[in-house]
Every structure is written in structure tokens, then in C-alpha cells.
Design a protein around this motif. Structure first.
Motif, PDB file in Angstrom:
ATOM      1  N   TYR A  97       1.420  -1.423  -1.494  1.00 45.19           N
ATOM      2  CA  TYR A  97       2.400  -0.348  -1.684  1.00 45.19           C
ATOM      3  C   TYR A  97       2.234   0.239  -3.087  1.00 45.19           C
ATOM      4  CZ  TYR A  97       4.278  -2.954   2.257  1.00 45.19           C
ATOM      5  OH  TYR A  97       4.403  -3.610   3.459  1.00 45.19           O
ATOM      6  N   ARG A  98       3.128   1.133  -3.460  1.00 46.11           N
ATOM      7  CA  ARG A  98       3.117   1.737  -4.794  1.00 46.11           C
ATOM      8  C   ARG A  98       4.537   1.826  -5.332  1.00 46.11           C
ATOM      9  NH1 ARG A  98      -2.033   2.911  -7.268  1.00 46.11           N
ATOM     10  NH2 ARG A  98      -3.515   2.856  -5.543  1.00 46.11           N
ATOM     11  N   THR A  99       4.703   1.543  -6.631  1.00 48.17           N
ATOM     12  CA  THR A  99       6.027   1.746  -7.213  1.00 48.17           C
ATOM     13  C   THR A  99       6.357   3.230  -7.186  1.00 48.17           C
ATOM     14  OG1 THR A  99       5.133   1.941  -9.464  1.00 48.17           O
ATOM     15  CG2 THR A  99       5.808  -0.255  -8.734  1.00 48.17           C
ATOM     16  N   ASN A 100       7.651   3.529  -7.034  1.00 46.68           N
ATOM     17  CA  ASN A 100       8.064   4.927  -6.968  1.00 46.68           C
ATOM     18  C   ASN A 100       9.024   5.255  -8.110  1.00 46.68           C
ATOM     19  OD1 ASN A 100      10.731   4.091  -6.070  1.00 46.68           O
ATOM     20  ND2 ASN A 100       9.842   3.746  -4.050  1.00 46.68           N
ATOM     21  N   SER A 101       9.700   6.355  -8.007  1.00 39.99           N
ATOM     22  CA  SER A 101      10.541   6.837  -9.120  1.00 39.99           C
ATOM     23  C   SER A 101      11.965   6.292  -9.082  1.00 39.99           C
ATOM     24  CB  SER A 101      10.573   8.368  -9.116  1.00 39.99           C
ATOM     25  OG  SER A 101      11.092   8.850  -7.885  1.00 39.99           O
ATOM     26  N   TYR A 102      12.229   5.336  -8.197  1.00 36.09           N
ATOM     27  CA  TYR A 102      13.580   4.766  -8.147  1.00 36.09           C
ATOM     28  C   TYR A 102      13.706   3.700  -9.220  1.00 36.09           C
ATOM     29  CZ  TYR A 102      17.878   2.668  -6.357  1.00 36.09           C
ATOM     30  OH  TYR A 102      19.153   2.177  -6.242  1.00 36.09           O
ATOM     31  N   HIS A 103      14.236   4.103 -10.390  1.00 35.63           N
ATOM     32  CA  HIS A 103      14.380   3.220 -11.546  1.00 35.63           C
ATOM     33  C   HIS A 103      15.757   3.365 -12.199  1.00 35.63           C
ATOM     34  CE1 HIS A 103       9.830   2.548 -12.675  1.00 35.63           C
ATOM     35  NE2 HIS A 103       9.989   2.650 -11.374  1.00 35.63           N
ATOM     36  N   PRO A 104      16.859   3.282 -11.458  1.00 31.66           N
ATOM     37  CA  PRO A 104      18.163   3.353 -12.118  1.00 31.66           C
ATOM     38  C   PRO A 104      18.423   2.090 -12.935  1.00 31.66           C
ATOM     39  CG  PRO A 104      18.450   2.770  -9.827  1.00 31.66           C
ATOM     40  CD  PRO A 104      16.992   3.068 -10.000  1.00 31.66           C
ATOM     41  N   HIS A 105      19.477   2.109 -13.715  1.00 29.40           N
ATOM     42  CA  HIS A 105      19.799   0.941 -14.535  1.00 29.40           C
ATOM     43  C   HIS A 105      20.193  -0.249 -13.664  1.00 29.40           C
ATOM     44  CE1 HIS A 105      21.297  -1.469 -17.844  1.00 29.40           C
ATOM     45  NE2 HIS A 105      22.451  -1.604 -17.215  1.00 29.40           N
TER      46      HIS A 105
ATOM     47  N   PRO B  65      16.396  -2.178 -11.050  1.00 30.84           N
ATOM     48  CA  PRO B  65      15.569  -2.033  -9.846  1.00 30.84           C
ATOM     49  C   PRO B  65      14.366  -1.111 -10.057  1.00 30.84           C
ATOM     50  CG  PRO B  65      17.533  -0.684  -9.666  1.00 30.84           C
ATOM     51  CD  PRO B  65      17.686  -1.480 -10.925  1.00 30.84           C
ATOM     52  N   VAL B  66      13.275  -1.473  -9.417  1.00 29.93           N
ATOM     53  CA  VAL B  66      12.068  -0.638  -9.365  1.00 29.93           C
ATOM     54  C   VAL B  66      11.642  -0.583  -7.901  1.00 29.93           C
ATOM     55  CG1 VAL B  66       9.638  -0.421 -10.007  1.00 29.93           C
ATOM     56  CG2 VAL B  66      11.305  -1.227 -11.696  1.00 29.93           C
ATOM     57  N   GLY B  67      11.684   0.606  -7.316  1.00 31.01           N
ATOM     58  CA  GLY B  67      11.378   0.736  -5.902  1.00 31.01           C
ATOM     59  C   GLY B  67       9.889   0.665  -5.602  1.00 31.01           C
ATOM     60  N   TRP B  68       9.554   0.062  -4.455  1.00 35.48           N
ATOM     61  CA  TRP B  68       8.165   0.116  -3.978  1.00 35.48           C
ATOM     62  C   TRP B  68       8.088   0.469  -2.494  1.00 35.48           C
ATOM     63  CZ3 TRP B  68       7.566  -4.032  -0.604  1.00 35.48           C
ATOM     64  CH2 TRP B  68       8.382  -5.157  -0.822  1.00 35.48           C
ATOM     65  N   ILE B  69       9.204   0.502  -1.809  1.00 33.78           N
ATOM     66  CA  ILE B  69       9.321   1.173  -0.511  1.00 33.78           C
ATOM     67  C   ILE B  69      10.646   1.927  -0.570  1.00 33.78           C
ATOM     68  CG2 ILE B  69       9.562   0.980   1.988  1.00 33.78           C
ATOM     69  CD1 ILE B  69       7.907  -1.487   2.004  1.00 33.78           C
TER      70      ILE B  69
ATOM     71  N   PRO C 273       4.489   1.989 -14.963  1.00 37.66           N
ATOM     72  CA  PRO C 273       4.284   3.394 -14.596  1.00 37.66           C
ATOM     73  C   PRO C 273       4.577   3.624 -13.111  1.00 37.66           C
ATOM     74  CG  PRO C 273       2.392   2.504 -15.807  1.00 37.66           C
ATOM     75  CD  PRO C 273       3.234   1.338 -15.405  1.00 37.66           C
ATOM     76  N   TYR C 274       5.023   4.823 -12.791  1.00 37.35           N
ATOM     77  CA  TYR C 274       5.152   5.187 -11.386  1.00 37.35           C
ATOM     78  C   TYR C 274       3.784   5.085 -10.717  1.00 37.35           C
ATOM     79  CZ  TYR C 274       9.583   7.385 -12.822  1.00 37.35           C
ATOM     80  OH  TYR C 274      10.842   7.632 -13.337  1.00 37.35           O
ATOM     81  N   ASN C 275       3.785   4.803  -9.425  1.00 41.02           N
ATOM     82  CA  ASN C 275       2.560   4.759  -8.626  1.00 41.02           C
ATOM     83  C   ASN C 275       1.670   3.555  -8.943  1.00 41.02           C
ATOM     84  OD1 ASN C 275       1.256   6.074  -6.435  1.00 41.02           O
ATOM     85  ND2 ASN C 275      -0.363   6.774  -7.822  1.00 41.02           N
ATOM     86  N   THR C 276       2.247   2.503  -9.537  1.00 39.99           N
ATOM     87  CA  THR C 276       1.493   1.274  -9.769  1.00 39.99           C
ATOM     88  C   THR C 276       1.316   0.531  -8.447  1.00 39.99           C
ATOM     89  OG1 THR C 276       2.257   1.015 -12.047  1.00 39.99           O
ATOM     90  CG2 THR C 276       1.540  -0.985 -10.915  1.00 39.99           C
ATOM     91  N   LYS C 277       0.118   0.052  -8.209  1.00 43.37           N
ATOM     92  CA  LYS C 277      -0.171  -0.655  -6.952  1.00 43.37           C
ATOM     93  C   LYS C 277       0.590  -1.975  -6.890  1.00 43.37           C
ATOM     94  CE  LYS C 277      -4.395  -0.694  -5.323  1.00 43.37           C
ATOM     95  NZ  LYS C 277      -5.838  -1.055  -5.117  1.00 43.37           N
ATOM     96  N   VAL C 278       1.159  -2.260  -5.718  1.00 46.75           N
ATOM     97  CA  VAL C 278       1.875  -3.513  -5.456  1.00 46.75           C
ATOM     98  C   VAL C 278       1.229  -4.183  -4.254  1.00 46.75           C
ATOM     99  CG1 VAL C 278       4.080  -4.584  -4.850  1.00 46.75           C
ATOM    100  CG2 VAL C 278       4.034  -2.568  -6.360  1.00 46.75           C
ATOM    101  N   ILE C 279       0.720  -5.384  -4.454  1.00 42.92           N
ATOM    102  CA  ILE C 279       0.043  -6.116  -3.387  1.00 42.92           C
ATOM    103  C   ILE C 279       0.880  -7.343  -3.044  1.00 42.92           C
ATOM    104  CG2 ILE C 279      -2.080  -7.317  -2.698  1.00 42.92           C
ATOM    105  CD1 ILE C 279      -3.452  -5.681  -5.011  1.00 42.92           C
ATOM    106  N   ILE C 280       1.313  -7.438  -1.786  1.00 41.60           N
ATOM    107  CA  ILE C 280       2.204  -8.528  -1.395  1.00 41.60           C
ATOM    108  C   ILE C 280       1.559  -9.372  -0.304  1.00 41.60           C
ATOM    109  CG2 ILE C 280       4.463  -9.119  -0.444  1.00 41.60           C
ATOM    110  CD1 ILE C 280       5.534  -6.566  -1.659  1.00 41.60           C
ATOM    111  N   LYS C 281       1.421 -10.682  -0.591  1.00 42.56           N
ATOM    112  CA  LYS C 281       0.836 -11.621   0.359  1.00 42.56           C
ATOM    113  C   LYS C 281       1.694 -12.880   0.385  1.00 42.56           C
ATOM    114  CE  LYS C 281      -3.916 -10.046  -0.382  1.00 42.56           C
ATOM    115  NZ  LYS C 281      -5.324 -10.473  -0.678  1.00 42.56           N
ATOM    116  N   TYR C 282       1.490 -13.701   1.417  1.00 40.03           N
ATOM    117  CA  TYR C 282       2.214 -14.980   1.450  1.00 40.03           C
ATOM    118  C   TYR C 282       1.737 -15.900   0.333  1.00 40.03           C
ATOM    119  CZ  TYR C 282       4.833 -14.346   5.764  1.00 40.03           C
ATOM    120  OH  TYR C 282       5.736 -13.932   6.701  1.00 40.03           O
ATOM    121  N   ARG C 283       0.411 -15.936   0.113  1.00 41.09           N
ATOM    122  CA  ARG C 283      -0.131 -16.795  -0.931  1.00 41.09           C
ATOM    123  C   ARG C 283      -0.684 -15.947  -2.078  1.00 41.09           C
ATOM    124  NH1 ARG C 283      -4.889 -18.758  -2.860  1.00 41.09           N
ATOM    125  NH2 ARG C 283      -4.935 -20.923  -3.544  1.00 41.09           N
TER     126      ARG C 283
END
Length: 207
Positions: A126-134, A142-146, A197-207
Motif C-alpha cells: 500500500y502507500r501512505t496517504n494524506s490522512y495525518h490529523p493530530h 494517525p497516518v493513513g495507508w488505506i 512523506p506521503y506516498n511511502t510504500k507500506v508492505i504488510i506480511k504475516y512474517r
């Protein structure tokens, strides 16, 4: 100088030399043992972690969940990191800040709890988005990624309160516990919120 006295002096010199040599050997052996112990500390990890914890990972005692996950390593300057990505290990309870495949910083986390053998945190890239409220209703930084549904954020608070929930906070780094978001320590969450930064790659796995 008589012969008997010379013999005594020679014996003392020999004993002294032997003592110094033995002490040097013991010192070297101790240093080697310490080095090996340090190496083992650096290599310590569970079978679910893709990377070993660094030697300065904070002990999970007291209010560790308020502080940075590493005690000596400074947070990296994310604006200068090439191929920046955030690698989440759901079962390892870690978030790795990486440059390509190189780990720069390791953070304790608690991702989505396991329900019927499956985590509530979706896997994938995924990618981080612009949802960064206090803050939002039940956590800080919070930092959104979906969208605004799945986030990195601090350990939880009571609804719209500044009071954290210790029972939940003490799960950080130990077990998946959220409803799908990725919980971080208060310090780590604030740093990520303020600097990723916005649009930073987020990689999510079980391990």
C-alpha cells in the motif's frame, strides 16, 4: 649475590610472568565471551520476525509503550532515505523502517488481532496517504495507508480522551491486538506522523 638468593629472584620473576600471561588470557577470553554475548543479543528474534532485533531495543517493561522503541539509535531522516518503505510483520509485532531491504529503525507494533486464523490487518502493498490529523476518536498521530480506515497510530486512548488504556498498551510488541490498524508507541507514532512523506510504500506480511 649468593646462588640461593638468585634462585629466589628467578622464581619470583617466573611467577610474575606467568601471572601476567594468565591475566591477559583471562581478559581476552572474557572479551571474547562478551563479544559473543553481544552478537547473540543482536541476533535475538522470534521465528515470526524477518529481521533480528537491534541490541538497543527497549525492554518491554513499565511505560515502554510511551517511548521510542530503540534506546540509542536516532530516528532516521526520512526525507533523505532512498527507496523508503515501511515493512510490517503482523506476527512478529514489528514495523521496520527500511531503505530498500536495509533496516534503519525497528519499532514495536501491534497489528490486527487474529480471528479464525486470520489477521484483521489486510496484507499486501500500500502507500501512505494524506490522512495525518493530530488524532482521531481513539488514538493519536494517525497516518493513513488505506484511506481513513487503516492507519498507523499510537496505542489506543479512551474515546476522545487523552488517557491511554494500559491494558491495551502493554500488548504492544507482544501480540496482534487491534481492529486492523497498526499500533505504535506514542513516541514512534508521533515521529512517523510528523516525518513520513506521503506516498511511502507500506508492505504488510504475516512474517
Amino acid at each position: 649475590m649468593n646462588k640461593k638468593f638468585k634462585t629466589i629472584l628467578a622464581s619470583v620473576a617466573l611467577a610474575t610472568a606467568f601471572s601476567v600471561t594468565a591475566e591477559t588470557q583471562v581478559s581476552a577470553a572474557t572479551k571474547t565471551a562478551v563479544t559473543k554475548t553481544s552478537a547473540k543479543t543482536k541476533l535475538k528474534k522470534t521465528k515470526y520476525q524477518p529481521y533480528a532485533d537491534p541490541a538497543d531495543m527497549r525492554k518491554m517493561t513499565g511505560t515502554y509503550w510511551k517511548k521510542s522503541s530503540q534506546t540509542k539509535t536516532k530516528y532516521p531522516n526520512l526525507r533523505k532515505v532512498k527507496n523508503l518503505n515501511l515493512r510490517v510483520s503482523i506476527l512478529g509485532n514489528r514495523v521496520y523502517v527500511r531503505s530498500g531491504n536495509k533496516v534503519l529503525y525497528t519499532m514495536y507494533c501491534s497489528a490486527g488481532k487474529m480471528v479464525n486464523g486470520k489477521s484483521l490487518t489486510p496484507r499486501g502493498t500500500y502507500r501512505t496517504n494524506s490522512y495525518h490529523p493530530h488524532r482521531f476518536s481513539s488514538a493519536f498521530y494517525p497516518v493513513g495507508w488505506i484511506g481513513q480506515l487503516y492507519l498507523f497510530h499510537s496505542v489506543p486512548t479512551h474515546e476522545w480522551s487523552n488517557t491511554f488504556i494500559p491494558k491495551e498498551a502493554h500488548k504492544l510488541g507482544k501480540k496482534p491486538a487491534s481492529h486492523g490498524c497498526v499500533r505504535l508507541s506514542v513516541s514512534d507514532a508521533k515521529w512517523l506522523h510528523d516525518h513520513v512523506p506521503y506516498n511511502t510504500k507500506v508492505i504488510i506480511k504475516y512474517r
